[in-house]
Design an enzyme around this catalytic site. Structure first.
Site, PDB file in Angstrom:
ATOM      1  N   GLU A 112       0.892  -1.167   0.000  1.00 42.11           N
ATOM      2  CA  GLU A 112       0.000   0.000   0.000  1.00 42.11           C
ATOM      3  C   GLU A 112       0.925   1.210   0.000  1.00 42.11           C
ATOM      4  O   GLU A 112       1.513   1.549   1.031  1.00 42.11           O
ATOM      5  CB  GLU A 112      -0.878   0.006   1.259  1.00 42.11           C
ATOM      6  CG  GLU A 112      -1.848  -1.159   1.355  1.00 42.11           C
ATOM      7  CD  GLU A 112      -3.028  -1.011   0.419  1.00 42.11           C
ATOM      8  OE1 GLU A 112      -3.252   0.082  -0.138  1.00 42.11           O
ATOM      9  OE2 GLU A 112      -3.733  -2.012   0.231  1.00 42.11           O
TER      10      GLU A 112
ATOM     11  N   CYS B 291      -2.327   9.255   2.667  1.00 41.73           N
ATOM     12  CA  CYS B 291      -2.042   8.736   1.317  1.00 41.73           C
ATOM     13  C   CYS B 291      -3.165   9.033   0.336  1.00 41.73           C
ATOM     14  O   CYS B 291      -2.925   9.158  -0.864  1.00 41.73           O
ATOM     15  CB  CYS B 291      -1.800   7.237   1.396  1.00 41.73           C
ATOM     16  SG  CYS B 291      -3.154   6.371   2.198  1.00 41.73           S
TER      17      CYS B 291
ATOM     18  N   GLU C  39      -6.417  -4.293   0.670  1.00 39.79           N
ATOM     19  CA  GLU C  39      -6.696  -4.529   2.082  1.00 39.79           C
ATOM     20  C   GLU C  39      -8.158  -4.218   2.332  1.00 39.79           C
ATOM     21  O   GLU C  39      -8.898  -3.890   1.417  1.00 39.79           O
ATOM     22  CB  GLU C  39      -5.791  -3.633   2.944  1.00 39.79           C
ATOM     23  CG  GLU C  39      -4.338  -4.011   2.818  1.00 39.79           C
ATOM     24  CD  GLU C  39      -3.441  -3.316   3.828  1.00 39.79           C
ATOM     25  OE1 GLU C  39      -3.841  -2.288   4.398  1.00 39.79           O
ATOM     26  OE2 GLU C  39      -2.324  -3.815   4.039  1.00 39.79           O
TER      27      GLU C  39
HETATM   28  P1  NAD Z   1       8.223   5.290   4.542  1.00 39.62           P
HETATM   29  O1  NAD Z   1       8.229   4.488   3.290  1.00 39.62           O
HETATM   30  O2  NAD Z   1       9.344   6.229   4.757  1.00 39.62           O
HETATM   31  O3  NAD Z   1       8.208   4.316   5.801  1.00 39.62           O
HETATM   32  C1  NAD Z   1       7.245   3.303   5.941  1.00 39.62           C
HETATM   33  C2  NAD Z   1       7.823   2.224   6.848  1.00 39.62           C
HETATM   34  O4  NAD Z   1       8.922   1.617   6.185  1.00 39.62           O
HETATM   35  C3  NAD Z   1       8.362   2.776   8.167  1.00 39.62           C
HETATM   36  O5  NAD Z   1       8.179   1.838   9.172  1.00 39.62           O
HETATM   37  C4  NAD Z   1       9.841   2.925   7.864  1.00 39.62           C
HETATM   38  O6  NAD Z   1      10.648   2.913   9.022  1.00 39.62           O
HETATM   39  C5  NAD Z   1      10.068   1.703   7.013  1.00 39.62           C
HETATM   40  N1  NAD Z   1      11.263   1.735   6.161  1.00 39.62           N
HETATM   41  C6  NAD Z   1      11.984   2.798   5.755  1.00 39.62           C
HETATM   42  N2  NAD Z   1      13.034   2.385   5.001  1.00 39.62           N
HETATM   43  C7  NAD Z   1      12.949   1.041   4.939  1.00 39.62           C
HETATM   44  C8  NAD Z   1      13.719   0.023   4.321  1.00 39.62           C
HETATM   45  N3  NAD Z   1      14.797   0.301   3.602  1.00 39.62           N
HETATM   46  N4  NAD Z   1      13.308  -1.258   4.453  1.00 39.62           N
HETATM   47  C9  NAD Z   1      12.205  -1.566   5.171  1.00 39.62           C
HETATM   48  N5  NAD Z   1      11.441  -0.652   5.788  1.00 39.62           N
HETATM   49  C10 NAD Z   1      11.805   0.625   5.667  1.00 39.62           C
HETATM   50  O7  NAD Z   1       6.820   6.020   4.641  1.00 39.62           O
HETATM   51  P2  NAD Z   1       6.283   6.955   5.807  1.00 39.62           P
HETATM   52  O8  NAD Z   1       6.935   8.285   5.693  1.00 39.62           O
HETATM   53  O9  NAD Z   1       6.330   6.262   7.103  1.00 39.62           O
HETATM   54  O10 NAD Z   1       4.736   7.068   5.400  1.00 39.62           O
HETATM   55  C11 NAD Z   1       4.301   7.915   4.409  1.00 39.62           C
HETATM   56  C12 NAD Z   1       4.127   7.183   3.093  1.00 39.62           C
HETATM   57  O11 NAD Z   1       3.245   6.090   3.281  1.00 39.62           O
HETATM   58  C13 NAD Z   1       3.481   8.042   2.038  1.00 39.62           C
HETATM   59  O12 NAD Z   1       4.083   7.812   0.801  1.00 39.62           O
HETATM   60  C14 NAD Z   1       2.033   7.577   2.046  1.00 39.62           C
HETATM   61  O13 NAD Z   1       1.334   7.822   0.854  1.00 39.62           O
HETATM   62  C15 NAD Z   1       2.209   6.124   2.307  1.00 39.62           C
HETATM   63  N6  NAD Z   1       0.986   5.544   2.860  1.00 39.62           N
HETATM   64  C16 NAD Z   1       0.230   4.745   2.058  1.00 39.62           C
HETATM   65  C17 NAD Z   1      -0.955   4.217   2.532  1.00 39.62           C
HETATM   66  C18 NAD Z   1      -1.806   3.310   1.681  1.00 39.62           C
HETATM   67  O14 NAD Z   1      -2.704   2.675   2.240  1.00 39.62           O
HETATM   68  N7  NAD Z   1      -1.565   3.206   0.397  1.00 39.62           N
HETATM   69  C19 NAD Z   1      -1.376   4.496   3.837  1.00 39.62           C
HETATM   70  C20 NAD Z   1      -0.584   5.318   4.629  1.00 39.62           C
HETATM   71  C21 NAD Z   1       0.606   5.826   4.126  1.00 39.62           C
END
Ligand code: NAD
Length: 473
Positions: free
Chosen positions: A241, A275, A453
């Site tokens: 997602e 998102c 989901e």
């Molecule tokens: P992010 O991708 O920076 O982090 C998401 C998760 O991944 C966090 O737990 C982070 O610590 C982890 N992460 C970071 N680098 C990683 C790596 N190399 N390997 C594994 N895990 C890693 O995103 P964010 O800033 O936490 O959230 C915002 C983003 O999430 C936005 O792009 C938003 O659109 C998206 N989002 C999508 C949905 C959806 O349902 N489609 C819902 C909420 C948020």
């Protein structure tokens, strides 16, 4: 960490600060490679039993968890607001919905069906059964820290899977609270395990360990791609997602007041860090001026703050990096000719001095060459653009690698069908700003994700096994 039904202490810690005040909220212990492998092993062993427990008994545990979440609504909401800066009314809503997901999947657990297949051969009987995929790694973001865990974990447990959860380091405290609930509700040992710590270190273990059969991730497209590539080595299943860049289209025959009201909510709720936030506003030329006037008026009335009262929907953004990203998009747009109709800068003075606050912002004269039209905006900035025809706006709305949510406003029934079918998005809101409900399939197309989901989500955690039986006649 919570592994194999027990809490253990570690030496390393991270500090979790309130983004609105900069004050320390809590210190949380972190783990590394060794503990992550232990958590996977615990989930692997627990899978043998949990997957065989009758669904009705798994459902009972999920029901208990749902009730406990709702019972603790206020306490949990305070934790979410303290570590993410989310206005309290939105945090309460998040907790309620998280409880609803556990309730829904308690019900869904009992509705997993296979198939019998008509055999073309007289002495054969054929069937397809559904079985849980195995150990699932759950990786979640900070912006809906409880809801994203709930939506994934409830579904996985209902299907008979066991989980290892790694929450965002920005919002680990609510994960600890959820696991306290699992403990209180006597979720069997090893069925759900919690590891908090460095993202790369933990995810590398998850990717390398063959006992993990699926990764379910919510977060940015960039990290989603990294996980998908890594999952290829052992062909783990993935549900992703990812980011969105939702168009918000207002046609000339729309209910303008409704469109303005929904536009403000969809853009500024949680300071634009959702998102499915509206990210690009396409307004028909014939009503553009009126929309712009009403929209700016409403935006100027918004109250930014700690979000402690029932009305507040805009708190701080998550951190300083987020402020820089937002300012970069605004500066790029202005430099290429956009006009700032409202805001355009961070908020620094008085009550805002210690937090990361950005002023709700409206930009006009936005053109397709600006970053804000192509990059996801995770902040309270609305770029307004004019369009002249349905064909033109569909081309522009679809001209993006993202495909999560989209919205349009019209009162023409034929257009409702035409445009809904042509928007290349997983979710379409027609005269509707709240498209995310427990019953609905939630997810994106293109680079916004893989899988669904929510309502239909249990399928993502099930494998189909074909059984062919030769019988003696
Ligand atoms: P992010 O991708 O920076 O982090 C998401 C998760 O991944 C966090 O737990 C982070 O610590 C982890 N992460 C970071 N680098 C990683 C790596 N190399 N390997 C594994 N895990 C890693 O995103 P964010 O800033 O936490 O959230 C915002 C983003 O999430 C936005 O792009 C938003 O659109 C998206 N989002 C999508 C949905 C959806 O349902 N489609 C819902 C909420 C948020």
């Amino acid at each position: 960490m919570y592994i194999n039904g027990g809490w253990s202490a570690t030496k390393e810690t991270i500090e979790v600060k309130h983004p609105g005040t900069g004050e320390l909220f809590r210190r949380v212990e972190t783990v590394g490679k060794e503990e992550t492998n232990q958590a996977i092993e615990a989930a692997h062993q627990a899978f043998v039993k949990w997957s065989k427990i009758p669904a009705i008994n798994r459902a009972e545990v999920l029901e208990r968890i749902a009730s406990k979440i709702l019972e603790k609504q206020e306490e949990l909401a305070q934790v979410i607001s303290s570590e993410t800066g989310k206005p309290i009314t939105l945090s309460r809503g998040e907790v309620k919905k998280s409880g609803e997901y556990f309730k829904w999947f308690a019900e869904e657990a009992r509705r997993v069906y296979g198939e019998t297949i008509t055999s073309p051969i007289t002495n054969k009987r054929l069937m397809a059964i559904k079985q849980p995929v195995g150990v699932v790694a759950v990786i979640t973001p900070w912006n809906f820290p409880l809801l994203m865990m709930a939506r994934k974990v409830a579904t996985a447990l209902a299907a008979g899977c066991t989980v290892v959860v790694r929450p965002s380091s920005e919002s680990p405290c609510i994960a600890v609270e959820l696991f306290r609930i699992f403990d209180e509700c006597e979720l069997p040992t090893g069925v759900a395990n919690l590891v908090i710590g460095n993202a790369n270190e933990i995810s590398n273990v998850i990717l390398e360990n063959n006992k993990v059969r699926k990764i379910t991730f919510t977060g940015s497209t960039e990290v989603g791609k990294h996980l998908m590539r890594g999952a290829a080595d052992s062909i783990k299943r993935v549900s992703l997602e990812l980011g969105g860049h939702a168009p918000f289209i207002v046609f000339e025959d729309a209910d303008l007041e409704l469109a303005v009201e929904n536009a403000v909510y969809l853009k500024y709720r949680q300071a634009g860090q959702v998102c499915v936030c509206a990210n690009r506003f396409y307004i028909h030329d014939s009503i553009y001026d009126e929309f712009e006037r009403l929209f700016v008026q409403k935006v100027s009335e918004l109250k930014v703050g700690l979000g402690l009262d029932e009305e507040s929907i805009i708190g701080p953004v998550i951190n300083e990096r987020a402020i820089s990203g937002i300012q970069d998009q605004v500066d790029d747009a202005v430099q290429k000719g956009a006009k700032v109709l409202y805001g355009g800068h961070r908020l620094n003075d008085g009550e805002y001095a210690k937090g990361s606050y950005y002023c709700p912002t409206v930009l006009s004269d936005v053109t397709e060459d600006m970053k804000i039209v192509h990059e996801e905006t995770f902040g309270p900035v609305a770029p307004l653009m004019r369009f002249h025809s349905e064909e033109e706006v569909l081309q522009k709305a679809n001209n993006t690698e993202y495909g999560l949510a989209s919205y349009f406003y019209t009162n023409d029934l034929s257009r409702v069908y035409r445009v809904s079918e042509q928007l290349e998005y997983g979710i379409v809101g027609v005269n509707d700003s709240s498209t995310s409900i427990v019953e609905s399939p939630f997810g994106g197309v293109k680079e916004s994700g893989v899988g669904r989901e929510g309502g239909h989500g249990i399928e993502e955690f099930l494998e189909t096994k074909f059984i062919s039986i030769r019988i003696n006649e």
